[in-house]
Design a protein around this motif. Structure first.
Motif, PDB file in Angstrom:
ATOM      1  N   MET A  83      -7.416   4.536   2.395  1.00 37.32           N
ATOM      2  CA  MET A  83      -6.729   3.286   2.707  1.00 37.32           C
ATOM      3  C   MET A  83      -7.266   2.130   1.848  1.00 37.32           C
ATOM      4  O   MET A  83      -6.514   1.263   1.417  1.00 37.32           O
ATOM      5  CB  MET A  83      -6.903   2.943   4.191  1.00 37.32           C
ATOM      6  CG  MET A  83      -6.269   3.927   5.165  1.00 37.32           C
ATOM      7  SD  MET A  83      -4.505   4.234   4.937  1.00 37.32           S
ATOM      8  CE  MET A  83      -4.537   5.947   4.382  1.00 37.32           C
ATOM      9  N   GLU A  84      -8.571   2.137   1.588  1.00 36.43           N
ATOM     10  CA  GLU A  84      -9.171   1.046   0.803  1.00 36.43           C
ATOM     11  C   GLU A  84      -8.814   1.133  -0.670  1.00 36.43           C
ATOM     12  O   GLU A  84      -8.628   0.110  -1.333  1.00 36.43           O
ATOM     13  CB  GLU A  84     -10.692   1.064   0.974  1.00 36.43           C
ATOM     14  CG  GLU A  84     -11.166   0.601   2.345  1.00 36.43           C
ATOM     15  CD  GLU A  84     -12.676   0.653   2.477  1.00 36.43           C
ATOM     16  OE1 GLU A  84     -13.336   1.203   1.566  1.00 36.43           O
ATOM     17  OE2 GLU A  84     -13.197   0.144   3.499  1.00 36.43           O
ATOM     18  N   THR A  85      -8.729   2.353  -1.196  1.00 35.81           N
ATOM     19  CA  THR A  85      -8.473   2.531  -2.627  1.00 35.81           C
ATOM     20  C   THR A  85      -7.010   2.801  -2.949  1.00 35.81           C
ATOM     21  O   THR A  85      -6.607   2.716  -4.112  1.00 35.81           O
ATOM     22  CB  THR A  85      -9.314   3.699  -3.177  1.00 35.81           C
ATOM     23  OG1 THR A  85      -8.899   4.922  -2.539  1.00 35.81           O
ATOM     24  CG2 THR A  85     -10.803   3.473  -2.913  1.00 35.81           C
ATOM     25  N   GLU A 111      -1.422   2.368   2.382  1.00 34.30           N
ATOM     26  CA  GLU A 111      -2.209   1.514   3.273  1.00 34.30           C
ATOM     27  C   GLU A 111      -1.472   1.159   4.561  1.00 34.30           C
ATOM     28  O   GLU A 111      -2.105   0.791   5.561  1.00 34.30           O
ATOM     29  CB  GLU A 111      -2.626   0.231   2.538  1.00 34.30           C
ATOM     30  CG  GLU A 111      -3.500   0.457   1.318  1.00 34.30           C
ATOM     31  CD  GLU A 111      -2.732   0.679   0.022  1.00 34.30           C
ATOM     32  OE1 GLU A 111      -3.189   0.234  -1.030  1.00 34.30           O
ATOM     33  OE2 GLU A 111      -1.649   1.324   0.082  1.00 34.30           O
ATOM     34  N   GLU A 133     -13.455   7.840  12.556  1.00 35.33           N
ATOM     35  CA  GLU A 133     -12.277   7.185  11.974  1.00 35.33           C
ATOM     36  C   GLU A 133     -11.098   7.228  12.951  1.00 35.33           C
ATOM     37  O   GLU A 133     -10.337   6.256  13.068  1.00 35.33           O
ATOM     38  CB  GLU A 133     -11.892   7.878  10.669  1.00 35.33           C
ATOM     39  CG  GLU A 133     -12.883   7.671   9.551  1.00 35.33           C
ATOM     40  CD  GLU A 133     -12.319   8.098   8.209  1.00 35.33           C
ATOM     41  OE1 GLU A 133     -12.071   7.223   7.363  1.00 35.33           O
ATOM     42  OE2 GLU A 133     -12.104   9.308   8.017  1.00 35.33           O
ATOM     43  N   GLU A 193     -10.618   6.159   5.637  1.00 36.80           N
ATOM     44  CA  GLU A 193     -11.005   4.799   5.248  1.00 36.80           C
ATOM     45  C   GLU A 193     -11.013   4.658   3.734  1.00 36.80           C
ATOM     46  O   GLU A 193     -10.520   3.661   3.185  1.00 36.80           O
ATOM     47  CB  GLU A 193     -12.388   4.496   5.825  1.00 36.80           C
ATOM     48  CG  GLU A 193     -12.905   3.104   5.494  1.00 36.80           C
ATOM     49  CD  GLU A 193     -14.280   2.853   6.087  1.00 36.80           C
ATOM     50  OE1 GLU A 193     -15.156   2.334   5.360  1.00 36.80           O
ATOM     51  OE2 GLU A 193     -14.484   3.192   7.272  1.00 36.80           O
ATOM     52  N   ARG A 194     -11.565   5.662   3.040  1.00 36.86           N
ATOM     53  CA  ARG A 194     -11.606   5.607   1.574  1.00 36.86           C
ATOM     54  C   ARG A 194     -10.208   5.550   0.989  1.00 36.86           C
ATOM     55  O   ARG A 194      -9.921   4.738   0.092  1.00 36.86           O
ATOM     56  CB  ARG A 194     -12.345   6.835   1.033  1.00 36.86           C
ATOM     57  CG  ARG A 194     -12.305   6.950  -0.491  1.00 36.86           C
ATOM     58  CD  ARG A 194     -12.921   8.257  -0.969  1.00 36.86           C
ATOM     59  NE  ARG A 194     -12.825   8.403  -2.414  1.00 36.86           N
ATOM     60  CZ  ARG A 194     -11.768   8.929  -3.052  1.00 36.86           C
ATOM     61  NH1 ARG A 194     -10.711   9.351  -2.341  1.00 36.86           N
ATOM     62  NH2 ARG A 194     -11.757   9.023  -4.376  1.00 36.86           N
ATOM     63  N   ALA A 212      -2.445   2.513   8.126  1.00 30.96           N
ATOM     64  CA  ALA A 212      -3.492   1.919   8.953  1.00 30.96           C
ATOM     65  C   ALA A 212      -2.991   0.714   9.741  1.00 30.96           C
ATOM     66  O   ALA A 212      -3.767   0.094  10.479  1.00 30.96           O
ATOM     67  CB  ALA A 212      -4.678   1.503   8.074  1.00 30.96           C
ATOM     68  N   ASP A 213      -1.707   0.407   9.618  1.00 33.71           N
ATOM     69  CA  ASP A 213      -1.121  -0.750  10.297  1.00 33.71           C
ATOM     70  C   ASP A 213      -0.476  -0.289  11.605  1.00 33.71           C
ATOM     71  O   ASP A 213       0.510   0.446  11.575  1.00 33.71           O
ATOM     72  CB  ASP A 213      -0.072  -1.394   9.386  1.00 33.71           C
ATOM     73  CG  ASP A 213       0.511  -2.682   9.950  1.00 33.71           C
ATOM     74  OD1 ASP A 213       0.478  -2.861  11.192  1.00 33.71           O
ATOM     75  OD2 ASP A 213       1.009  -3.492   9.165  1.00 33.71           O
TER      76      ASP A 213
END
Length: 376
Positions: free
Chosen positions: A257-259, A7, A44, A254-255, A10-11
């Motif tokens: 990073m979220e999971t 994750e 994205e 996105e998927r 994404a920072d």
């Protein structure tokens, strides 16, 4: 700031500049560009830009796309000539699609086609670095592919996984993200119901390599998990983490990073820029086989002296890149040699005090100086 988990990619503070590689099997379906899927990926990328991240794209797919349009069999890989012709046709369509979709979101696309030599020769490597930096500073998205329409077997990366890692080195990127047709690295064949996804890998060693398979699952691209591990090793030399995620889903980044679904190869502190470039080189001009004492000396931070060399392989000139291997031929380091191969043959195994009489001139301080050497 260290990238410790998937994750973190994404920072924008931890990952201000990222290389995103997209495989052929994701971009091309039924012989044409998967426009809807690619449109989602471009959205994205636009979101990453809004977060303050800079993005470089390494895009496969030109050969597969061109082969479909030329009606070549074997996906355009039946011969070198077929691959080159397919790339010439496919690349113009592929880059046009990237340009169109990014342009719709107000972001200019810039095409860069590279060969192995562009990143193997230091001056050309620095030119690539300068161009990438200028494009990113101007707000453009560099879209990079191997220049397959002119590359031969001798001057090819062979897959865009390793190209992405070398581009990340040149661009001083914060991370590399490989979009694949699998969730990441499994501890065994993913078809085995007992297989487990490895979410974090700290260093690629023989055990990790043993988990990989060599082929491309789709049969469309040229890479597989082995090439991805090699890319992780190249990136690690520069202190750059690399991640693998499954790109088959809509909005795949996105998927992931979220999971948190994927594999992150963490990286330790990297070499200097020059040593990272040297360590990441793929073509060596020869090899120096060294004894155990020399191996220990190199690992202690010393230069390679002639006394520790037991065999010379290949023909090379002074300043050429050479592989340094132990007696079992395991790769220990890469470096720029201070003597040509004939001189090395004359002085191997000798003490520096004896070399002037052998060569007829005062010897250099080392065969490979520690400042021109990258341990692997």
């Amino acid at each position: 700031m260290q990238i410790e988990k998937l994750e973190d990619l994404a920072d924008p503070e931890k990952c201000p500049r990222i290389v995103v590689k997209v495989g052929s099997s994701l971009l091309i379906g039924a012989g044409d560009i998967r426009r809807r899927w690619l449109g989602g990926l471009v959205a994205e990328i636009a979101a990453m830009l809004r977060r303050g991240q800079q993005v470089i794209v390494v895009s496969s797919g030109a050969i597969a796309l061109g082969a479909s349009r030329l009606k070549f069999d074997k996906g355009g890989r039946g011969s070198l000539e077929d691959a080159q012709a397919s790339a010439a046709v496919g690349q113009i369509a592929l880059s046009g699609m990237w340009s169109e979709l990014l342009g719709m979101l107000g972001t200019p696309a810039a095409q860069m086609l590279l060969t192995l030599d562009d990143l193997e020769y230091r001056r050309r490597y620095l030119n690539v670095t300068a161009t990438l930096n200028r494009l990113l500073d101007a707000g453009a998205i560099p879209v990079i592919n191997e220049n397959d329409c002119i590359a031969t077997h001798e001057i090819r990366f062979g897959d865009n996984d390793r190209l992405a890692a070398r581009v990340a080195q040149a661009a001083r990127a914060s991370a590399v993200l490989l979009l694949s047709d699998i969730d990441g690295l499994y501890d065994r064949d993913p078809g085995d119901p007992e297989a487990k996804l490895l979410k974090i890998v700290n260093g690629v060693d023989a055990e990790i390599h043993a988990m990989a398979t060599g082929g491309s699952g789709s049969g469309m691209g040229s890479g597989g998990m082995t090439s991805k591990l090699q890319a992780a090793e190249i990136a690690d030399l520069a202190g750059i983490p690399l991640a693998i995620i499954n790109g088959q889903h809509d909005m795949p980044i996105e998927r992931a990073m979220e999971t948190g679904t994927g594999t992150l190869f963490r990286s330790a502190e990297g070499h200097s820029a020059r040593k990272a470039w040297l360590g990441g080189r793929m073509r060596m001009r020869g090899s120096l086989i060294i004894d155990d004492g020399a191996v220990a000396a190199l690992r202690d931070g010393n230069s390679l002296l002639a006394k520790g060399i037991v065999k010379i392989e290949g023909s090379f000139q002074r300043g050429a890149p050479v592989a340094i291997r132990n007696r079992e031929h395991a790769l220990i380091a890469r470096g720029l040699v201070e003597y040509d191969s004939a001189e090395c043959e004359h002085i191997l195994g000798t003490h520096s005090n004896d070399q002037e009489a052998i060569l007829g001139y005062a010897p250099r301080s080392a065969v490979v100086h520690r400042d021109q050497l990258a341990l692997l």
